[in-house]
Design a protein around this motif. Structure first.
Motif: not given
Length: 277
Positions: A102-106
């Motif tokens: 999730l962090v990577s995508r954001i």
């Protein structure tokens, strides 16, 4: 170092009751961020960020590579995240957790898709050589809201980074060591800033920059990415309770103010570091 833990029902009730009354465990207002610490250097492109007790390290590096065939005049930006088992005891080493994905995508949406960096400015020789910029993000301590902390770390590291100067004669490229020529900063179009909200009691109550304890009892969250020009670069809401449009509008107004405040802190840290040179 802050360890993950499961709050008891009494602790959850206590935290939630405080939020309903406008009180948080660390005495913040519901729309306040925790203190932000930004340490730059000693190398170009190194940034260590503290957001309360959450701590993130970002390091930028570069190399010369061949461009993609469909983008012969554009350089590359790569983001890599690493969640340490010391900060996240529940994760399995070697396997990306849902939180890490999730962090990577954001961050991808904020920095790459938001075109924060001028990739055409990274071209050396069209179709032949471009700069590839890599940002490695390490999560050292976790006390909630790692997304906002990671964004601040990545953006401040990119703004602080300097690549080697080059000379191009025909197709021959000479890369000059930093000792011979002053290194060159990246061309940054804007600074996207992530602002995360946590929601409670079906969205009736909302707080900014949730701590780990608040994250464990939230019913939903949302991350808005904005810049100082009041442009919304991205919006991420991964599940949780549905939100009324009025709530989203109010959050965007709050996020605009917070993004400006955080950008000013990053710029102050960059100016302070520059004055040391």
């Amino acid at each position: 170092m802050v360890r993950e833990f499961e709050s008891s029902n009494n602790e959850k009730d206590f935290i939630l009751q405080g939020i309903k009354e406008g009180l948080r465990l660390d005495n913040r207002d519901k729309y306040d961020f925790r203190p932000i610490g930004i340490i730059l250097g000693p190398d170009y492109g190194r940034s260590e960020i503290t957001l309360g007790n959450t701590r993130v390290l970002a390091k930028v590096s570069c190399e010369v590579v061949r461009p993609y065939q469909d983008r012969p005049t554009e350089g590359m930006i790569t983001l890599s995240t690493e969640l340490s088992p010391m900060a996240f005891p529940s994760i399995e080493p070697g396997r990306p957790s849902e939180e890490e994905v999730l962090v990577s995508r954001i961050l991808e949406k904020a920095i790459k898709r938001g075109q924060a960096i001028d990739t055409e400015g990274l071209c050396i020789v069209a179709n032949e050589k471009v700069w590839s910029i890599r940002v490695d993000i390490h999560f050292l301590d976790h006390d909630g809201n790692i997304i906002d902390a990671a964004c601040i770390a990545a953006i401040s590291a990119l703004a602080h980074f300097r690549r080697p100067d080059i000379t191009v004669i025909g197709e021959e490229v000479t890369i000059h060591p930093i000792e011979q020529r002053n290194p060159v900063p990246l061309s940054i179009r804007h600074m996207p800033i992530c602002v995360t909200f946590a929601f409670f009691e079906n969205g009736e109550y909302v707080v900014v920059d949730p701590t780990l304890q608040e994250e464990q009892i939230r019913q939903g969250d949302m991350t808005m990415t904005l810049n100082i020009h009041k442009e919304i670069c991205a919006l991420s809401k991964a599940g949780g309770i549905p939100l009324e449009m009025e709530t989203i509008i109010v959050c965007s107004q709050i996020a605009t103010i917070k993004a400006k405040w955080i950008t000013e802190q990053i710029q102050a840290a960059l100016d302070a570091e520059k004055s040391k040179k």
